[in-house]
Design a protein around this motif. Structure first.
Motif, PDB file in Angstrom:
ATOM      1  N   VAL A   1       0.642  -1.289   0.000  1.00  0.00           N
ATOM      2  CA  VAL A   1       0.117   0.030   0.071  1.00  0.00           C
ATOM      3  C   VAL A   1       0.950   1.149  -0.051  1.00  0.00           C
ATOM      4  O   VAL A   1       0.627   2.161  -0.607  1.00  0.00           O
TER       5      VAL A   1
ATOM      6  N   GLN B   1       1.966   1.874  -3.476  1.00  0.00           N
ATOM      7  CA  GLN B   1       0.935   2.296  -4.225  1.00  0.00           C
ATOM      8  C   GLN B   1       0.607   3.822  -3.897  1.00  0.00           C
ATOM      9  O   GLN B   1       0.242   4.558  -4.810  1.00  0.00           O
ATOM     10  N   ALA B   2       0.778   4.262  -2.590  1.00  0.00           N
ATOM     11  CA  ALA B   2       0.717   5.578  -2.195  1.00  0.00           C
ATOM     12  C   ALA B   2       1.678   6.531  -2.814  1.00  0.00           C
ATOM     13  O   ALA B   2       1.357   7.623  -3.318  1.00  0.00           O
TER      14      ALA B   2
ATOM     15  N   TYR C   1       0.564   6.709  -6.531  1.00  0.00           N
ATOM     16  CA  TYR C   1      -0.634   7.593  -6.485  1.00  0.00           C
ATOM     17  C   TYR C   1      -0.268   9.244  -6.355  1.00  0.00           C
ATOM     18  O   TYR C   1      -0.671  10.067  -7.199  1.00  0.00           O
ATOM     19  N   ALA C   2       0.484   9.366  -5.491  1.00  0.00           N
ATOM     20  CA  ALA C   2       0.961  10.805  -5.396  1.00  0.00           C
ATOM     21  C   ALA C   2       1.891  11.401  -6.347  1.00  0.00           C
ATOM     22  O   ALA C   2       1.755  12.602  -6.668  1.00  0.00           O
TER      23      ALA C   2
ATOM     24  N   ARG D   1       1.365  10.237  -9.676  1.00  0.00           N
ATOM     25  CA  ARG D   1       0.987  10.086 -10.965  1.00  0.00           C
ATOM     26  C   ARG D   1       0.678  11.362 -11.863  1.00  0.00           C
ATOM     27  O   ARG D   1       0.446  12.346 -11.575  1.00  0.00           O
TER      28      ARG D   1
ATOM     29  N   ALA E   1      -4.516   3.514  -9.237  1.00  0.00           N
ATOM     30  CA  ALA E   1      -5.568   3.574  -8.292  1.00  0.00           C
ATOM     31  C   ALA E   1      -5.095   4.062  -6.911  1.00  0.00           C
ATOM     32  O   ALA E   1      -3.908   3.924  -6.754  1.00  0.00           O
ATOM     33  N   LYS E   2      -6.292   4.186  -6.255  1.00  0.00           N
ATOM     34  CA  LYS E   2      -5.713   4.939  -5.113  1.00  0.00           C
ATOM     35  C   LYS E   2      -5.224   3.803  -4.164  1.00  0.00           C
ATOM     36  O   LYS E   2      -5.555   2.562  -4.199  1.00  0.00           O
ATOM     37  N   PRO E   3      -4.226   4.149  -3.057  1.00  0.00           N
ATOM     38  CA  PRO E   3      -3.729   3.243  -2.091  1.00  0.00           C
ATOM     39  C   PRO E   3      -4.720   2.311  -1.495  1.00  0.00           C
ATOM     40  O   PRO E   3      -5.779   2.884  -1.140  1.00  0.00           O
TER      41      PRO E   3
ATOM     42  N   SER F   1      -6.964   0.121  -2.822  1.00  0.00           N
ATOM     43  CA  SER F   1      -7.725  -0.367  -3.864  1.00  0.00           C
ATOM     44  C   SER F   1      -7.272  -1.078  -5.242  1.00  0.00           C
ATOM     45  O   SER F   1      -8.200  -1.308  -5.816  1.00  0.00           O
ATOM     46  N   SER F   2      -5.999  -0.896  -5.338  1.00  0.00           N
ATOM     47  CA  SER F   2      -5.527  -1.483  -6.515  1.00  0.00           C
ATOM     48  C   SER F   2      -5.435  -2.942  -6.337  1.00  0.00           C
ATOM     49  O   SER F   2      -5.169  -3.537  -5.254  1.00  0.00           O
TER      50      SER F   2
ATOM     51  N   ASN G   1      -2.414  -4.225  -5.094  1.00  0.00           N
ATOM     52  CA  ASN G   1      -2.103  -4.596  -3.484  1.00  0.00           C
ATOM     53  C   ASN G   1      -2.466  -5.865  -2.869  1.00  0.00           C
ATOM     54  O   ASN G   1      -2.191  -6.229  -1.772  1.00  0.00           O
TER      55      ASN G   1
END
Length: 161
Positions: A57, A60-61, A64-65, A67, A75-77, A79-80, A83
Motif C-alpha cells: 500500500v 501504491q501511495a 498515486y502521489a 501520478r 488506483a488509490k492506495p 484499492s489496487s 495491493n
C-alpha cells in the motif's frame, strides 16, 4: 522489495517464476499465472514478461502521489488489485494476452493496456464465450461485498451474472 514487507502486508503471497523473473501473487492467481507462462513458453519459446506485480500500500501511495494526470491510471492506495497480489503489468502484452486470458486474467482498464488482473477461470470463460463483456463481468464482481456472502444463495460473483 524485501521479505519483511510481504510479512507485514498480511497478504498470503506465493512466488512464481516467469523466465528468470520472480513474481509474487496471491496463491490462486500465482497458479493461473504459472499455467499461462508455461502455455506461452510451450507455444512460442518466450515467457510472459511482468514488470510490476504485488505492491505494498505504501508503494501504491507513492505511485498515486506522483501520478501523471494525463498518463496511465493509478488506483488509490489500498484499492489496487496489485495491493492484493491479483494484478500484473506485462511488457509483452500482445504475445501474452491470449495465454493470460485463457487462465483467468483480464485487461479491461482503459488507457492501461499492459495491466492484467486475475478474475478466475470461470468468470473469464463467460467473457470468452461471448456471454458477457469484460466490463459486465468486472461490474458484477465489483458489486460483491462481505455482506453478500451472508446470503447462502450467493456463492460467488457468478451468481450476479
Amino acid at each position: 522489495m524485501n521479505a519483511d514487507s510481504f510479512l507485514d502486508s498480511g497478504i498470503d503471497l506465493k512466488l512464481v517464476k516467469a523466465g528468470s523473473k520472480n513474481a509474487f501473487f496471491e496463491p490462486e492467481a500465482a497458479e493461473a499465472f504459472s499455467r499461462a507462462d508455461v502455455d506461452m513458453f510451450s507455444a512460442t519459446g518466450k515467457h510472459i514478461d511482468p514488470y510490476s506485480i504485488y505492491r505494498t500500500v505504501e508503494h501504491q501511495a507513492q505511485l498515486y502521489a506522483n501520478r501523471d494526470p494525463n498518463g496511465k491510471p493509478v488506483a488509490k492506495p489500498g484499492s489496487s488489485k496489485h495491493n492484493f497480489g491479483k494484478a500484473a503489468d506485462i511488457r509483452n502484452t500482445e504475445e501474452a494476452e491470449p495465454y493470460l486470458r485463457k487462465h483467468g486474467f483480464m485487461n479491461d482498464v482503459a488507457n492501461d493496456s499492459d495491466h492484467f488482473h486475475y478474475v478466475g477461470a470461470k468468470s473469464n470463460r463467460n467473457v470468452l464465450s461471448g456471454l458477457f463483456s469484460p466490463s459486465e463481468v468486472h461490474a458484477a464482481e465489483s458489486k460483491l461485498t462481505a455482506d453478500d456472502f451472508l446470503d447462502s444463495s450467493i456463492k460467488s460473483a457468478d451468481d450476479f451474472l
